[in-house]
Design an enzyme around this catalytic site. Sequence first.
Site, PDB file in Angstrom:
ATOM      1  N   ASN A 245       0.864  -1.182   0.000  1.00  0.00           N
ATOM      2  CA  ASN A 245       0.000   0.000   0.000  1.00  0.00           C
ATOM      3  C   ASN A 245       0.901   1.232   0.000  1.00  0.00           C
ATOM      4  O   ASN A 245       1.342   1.705   1.039  1.00  0.00           O
ATOM      5  CB  ASN A 245      -0.902  -0.025   1.240  1.00  0.00           C
ATOM      6  N   ASP A 246       1.164   1.705  -1.187  1.00  0.00           N
ATOM      7  CA  ASP A 246       2.085   2.828  -1.383  1.00  0.00           C
ATOM      8  C   ASP A 246       1.682   4.073  -0.614  1.00  0.00           C
ATOM      9  O   ASP A 246       2.426   5.039  -0.533  1.00  0.00           O
ATOM     10  CB  ASP A 246       2.073   3.196  -2.872  1.00  0.00           C
ATOM     11  N   CYS A 247       0.459   4.066  -0.130  1.00  0.00           N
ATOM     12  CA  CYS A 247      -0.080   5.255   0.512  1.00  0.00           C
ATOM     13  C   CYS A 247      -0.165   5.109   2.024  1.00  0.00           C
ATOM     14  O   CYS A 247      -0.747   5.963   2.695  1.00  0.00           O
ATOM     15  CB  CYS A 247      -1.434   5.575  -0.084  1.00  0.00           C
TER      16      CYS A 247
END
Length: 811
Positions: free
Chosen positions: A482-484
């Site tokens: 989850n890059d965020c």
Amino acid sequence: MKFGYFDDQNREYVIQTPQTPFPWINYLGNKDFFGLISNTAGGYNFYKDARLRRLTRFRYNNVPVDDGGRYYYIKDGNTVWNPGYKPCKTELDDYECRHGLGYTRITSAKNGVSASLLAFIPLDYNGEINHLTLKNTSMETKHIQLFSLREWCLWDASDDMLNFQRNFSTGQVEVKDSVIYHKTEYRERRNHYAFFSVNAKIDGFDSQLEDFMGMYNGFDAPQAVLAGQATNSVADGWQPCASHQINVTLLPDEEKSFIFVLGYVEVPVEDKWESPHVINKKPALQMIDQFSTDGQVERAFVTLASYWERLLRLYRVEIDDEKTARMVNIWNPYQCMVTFNMSRSASYFESGVGRGLGFRDSSQDLLGFVHQIPERARERILDIASTQFRDGGCYHQYQPLTKKGNNDIGGGFNDDPLWLIAGTAAYIKETGDFSILNEKTPYDSNPKDTGTLLEHLTASFNHVVENKGPHGLPLIGRADWNDCLNLNCHSTEPGQSFQTYGTADGRVAESVLIAGMFVAIGPELVELYRRKGLDSKAREAREEIEKMRKTVLEHGYDGEWFLRAYDAFGEKIGSKECEEGKIFIESQGYCVMAGIGVEDGRALKALNSVRDILECDHGIVIQQPAYQTYHSNLGECSSYPPGYKENAGIFCHNNPWIMIAETKIGRGDRAFDLYRKICPAYREDISDLHRMEPYVYSQMIAGKDAGRMGEAKNSWLTGTAAWNFVAISQAILGIKPEYDGLRVDPCIPSLWGEYKVTRVFREAIYEIHVTNPDNVQKGVRSVTVDGKPIEGNVLPVLEAGTKHIVEVIMG
Ligand code: BGC
């Protein structure tokens, strides 16, 4: 509501109106030269790298979104129309767009003239063919003028959009016969040019956009077209373009066809010039020569079709469910190929200038692609590995043209290294090619500093072992999958990148997802060690995995589900103690896929929590409750409005993790139900709500907190393609490659009575007929191969080129 239909026989999606809810696109090209094409003939081309070798323009933030493309204008008296409807948007008497595998055919008609535009990129050819056929269907002779238009991009797509003070003075072309050559920057450091040709004598041309268009006109009303006469402009700076004018006379019933080629040429430095300032046209003319007749085009088109026919034969299901069949047999593998080629670089949501190939993205794409062209998967694995550092960390992205790590984004995403192990294991299981492990591969793209691939995988594994936090769980770094979820960022100023701002080496924030991945993927490395006779390494690795499993149960489980992470202050994320973001999907998926908690019911509880809290009619949202405000300790995920993207959107990528997890605990009904919810073919009927192409997955569907719940975004380039293929082909239909054979272990809805999968595995053909007389969801009672019973359910590797009949009875 639908805007077209599937033609499974021809492997096409047929769009019946140009006014789809969003441009519905297709991809042309398979290796080095590519094109994106929408149902109104919009889109652009590039060679290898959408940023660094862009041939034609795409205008970002345009109104309407999809303006510019491969445009043909037909001027018939006072009417001007385009085969693809745009840009003139003249109402057509007939319109149909067929997106097929590597080609698009648009047919339309107006005032007694019909047009068919076939666009494709032949195999091993750096050019796009546009085969345009015009037919007079009226009773009178028609005198029409045909104008083509392509707009050149000045190679670097980013610079092309930004640096006008330079660009407006650099553009250069040459025009000779029916070919317009684009040679901006060729006089200095470039040894490549592009061309746009037609196999007919022309009656005029334009290569300066303003002269063709008129200073104040748009694509829908080019001055030259309205006047019925090209201006023969030769571009000198400003905006170079390529337009041919051909005056066509068609007797009643007469048909004429034209072959337009948009090509890319590289010339050895010493052969750049034919005479002073005149480019060497020989290689372009050779390319043009290859496609100067209809017969040549037809042959290349047939070759392309048989290429796909061969690829799709590798996994075929016959099942009494046409939507599943068309996804498994046609569109899902097709999307896997496209995502493998593009990674996340060029789509109608990815600008092609922002991201190159992603380390984790490409490694995961391999999982769905590897059976199609294993040689290319092999090359990709070695390319990815060479952007890894000695300590196992790696660049998050790299440029396809240079194959070098991208410094802008750097590294520090701590899940990245593990995906390389997953991709490599998938490759070896598919091919049995253990030799890849001995390949010497650079670290940080430095040919003087190399290690074998097995050493790279060891570094990946150790990167987790050596980077644990206070609870003994893996440190998350800048983010995990989850890059965020940016736990070390804490940004409070707009403009700071969530991915690159902040403490890269935070020693506190931990990820339960990476822990689950470590327990799920780590055993692949153990097995590779074992097979290499590295027993003590295998033992040590196994102990590390065991330790992590225990740690997850001790510090990563929250009573009813797995926690998601600990933030930089040691606070829980994805816990019942949190006010928002109490439960996340990713750790439920990966921890259960790893088998954690399967024996003692904790996995079951976690999956029931997913069902009860995260699931809705359109799929499973990423977390709940959505974040209503921005939390600087969480990063970008809380920056999205509730229901979108990583803030409680339905991220299609990790829905299949839950499908696979469900099959781990034997719930085939649930697994397939989840499969159906996000499956594009199943969503076709709600295309007006879904809005994206009904033949491919989108990255995201707006979740239950969103104003536009059920609306998809970011179609095509998403790991969703690979993971759904794995979920349906391996976990649900249950045909799974292993090091020593093909495991058959279906986990299906209890109502399914039978199906057949034809799988080519290491070049032998297995015709696997599964029957389910007792209506179970999982379990194999007996297996026979060519009539002989076998022990267990792993089909042996059989001789290449032979065909075998496998009967599997569930129960
Ligand atoms: C990125 C992935 C990332 C995912 C979730 C995608 O856009 O390509 O690398 O894992 O989003 O944040």
